[in-house]
Design a protein around this motif. Structure first.
Motif, short mmCIF file in Angstrom:
data_model
loop_
_atom_site.label_atom_id
_atom_site.label_comp_id
_atom_site.label_asym_id
_atom_site.label_seq_id
_atom_site.Cartn_x
_atom_site.Cartn_y
_atom_site.Cartn_z
N ALA A 176 0.81 -1.22 0.00
CA ALA A 176 0.00 0.00 0.00
C ALA A 176 0.84 1.26 0.00
O ALA A 176 0.31 2.36 -0.13
N ALA A 177 2.16 1.12 0.13
CA ALA A 177 3.04 2.29 0.27
C ALA A 177 2.94 3.22 -0.93
O ALA A 177 2.92 4.44 -0.79
N THR A 178 2.86 2.66 -2.14
CA THR A 178 2.80 3.48 -3.35
C THR A 178 1.51 4.29 -3.39
O THR A 178 1.51 5.47 -3.77
N GLU A 179 0.38 3.67 -2.98
CA GLU A 179 -0.90 4.39 -2.96
C GLU A 179 -0.86 5.55 -1.98
O GLU A 179 -1.33 6.65 -2.28
N ALA A 216 8.74 4.93 -0.66
CA ALA A 216 7.80 5.19 -1.75
C ALA A 216 7.63 6.69 -2.00
O ALA A 216 7.55 7.14 -3.14
N MET A 217 7.60 7.48 -0.93
CA MET A 217 7.46 8.93 -1.09
C MET A 217 8.73 9.55 -1.66
O MET A 217 8.67 10.50 -2.44
N LEU A 218 9.88 9.03 -1.26
CA LEU A 218 11.13 9.50 -1.86
C LEU A 218 11.17 9.16 -3.34
O LEU A 218 11.61 9.97 -4.17
N ALA A 219 10.71 7.96 -3.70
CA ALA A 219 10.66 7.56 -5.12
C ALA A 219 9.72 8.46 -5.90
O ALA A 219 10.01 8.83 -7.06
N GLU A 220 8.59 8.82 -5.30
CA GLU A 220 7.63 9.72 -5.95
C GLU A 220 8.27 11.10 -6.16
O GLU A 220 8.11 11.71 -7.22
N SER A 270 9.42 1.67 7.44
CA SER A 270 10.27 2.56 6.67
C SER A 270 11.67 2.41 7.24
O SER A 270 11.88 2.58 8.43
N GLN A 271 12.63 2.08 6.39
CA GLN A 271 13.98 1.91 6.88
C GLN A 271 14.99 2.07 5.76
O GLN A 271 14.67 1.88 4.59
#
Length: 246
Positions: A93-96, A161-165, A237-238
């Protein structure tokens, strides 16, 4: 439906700095953001409704009102926002969740500061702090005199996921990686995050003596949460050394 429900329309934000506190290794992000919220007497500003966040309701001590498990708090004078999460987010669910928050970052011209722990056994040396960035976020790291990581690595979980976004959108953002106890809540690492990372970047002054003086109390209060995180480490998150995957 993914949305951010603002509770106080009278609060105006002008390019705020957001500190993200999803739980991870040592619970450093959560401990740091919880402390920021209390130290700055931040106001509960918005509830976060994102696909991927478990559909649960949260209540607080001495308060019958229900709220969402992920919330935003704000200090308007400091243009500071803190994301508080009372639950882990599942890896699928991290990407969502990242996509849901990304839209709000755009709307408010937010500069996000993402927090992550890097599991290291404790010794006499204070935890080391490193910085990573997307867009022109490295300018903030340079201004705060935060060094680059000494080895290759990756960041997983909702923070990753937020860093990737942010990387995909070329958004200005930074990630702070601090060495943390891999098994127990780590108030000392959270103190380093605030003192040497968040405050210099956000231009704030946050008293952190309580994090050290109340370390045992904080560890005990967070211990059950940490146990749940250990039972589902893939949800954390790690930061991890990249050589583990090579």
């Amino acid at each position: 439906m993914a949305r951010i429900t603002v509770l106080d329309d009278g609060i105006e934000l002008d390019g705020p700095t957001l500190v993200e506190g999803f739980p991870g290794v040592g619970l450093v992000g959560k401990i740091a953001t919880d402390h920021l919220i209390e130290a700055h007497e931040m106001t509960h500003y918005a509830n976060v409704h994102c696909d991927g966040i478990p559909r649960v309701a949260v209540y607080q001590d001495s308060d019958p009102s229900l709220t969402t498990p992920v919330r935003l708090y704000v200090d308007p004078e400091a243009d500071l926002v803190a994301l508080r999460s009372d639950i882990p987010v599942a890896p699928d669910a991290a990407t969502e969740v990242a996509g849901c928050l990304d839209g709000w970052f755009d709307e408010t011209d937010t500069f996000p500061v993402f927090l992550s722990g890097l599991g290291r056994e404790k010794d006499e040396e204070p935890p080391a702090l490193y910085g990573i960035a997307t867009g022109d976020g490295d300018d903030a790291l340079t201004g705060a005199e935060i060094g680059a990581p000494p080895e290759s690595g990756l960041v997983s979980g909702p923070t990753g996921a937020m860093l990737a976004e942010s990387l995909e959108r070329d958004r200005d953002a930074v990630g702070l990686v601090v060495e943390s106890d891999p098994q127990f809540p780590d108030p000392e690492a959270a103190r380093i995050l605030i003192q040497d990372g968040i405050d210099p970047i956000a231009g704030t002054e946050t008293p952190t003596d309580g994090l050290v003086e109340q370390a045992t109390e904080i560890r005990n209060a967070k211990q059950s949460f940490a146990k749940r995180m250990q039972e589902a480490t893939e949800e954390s998150s790690q930061a991890e050394p990249l050589k583990m995957f090579q």
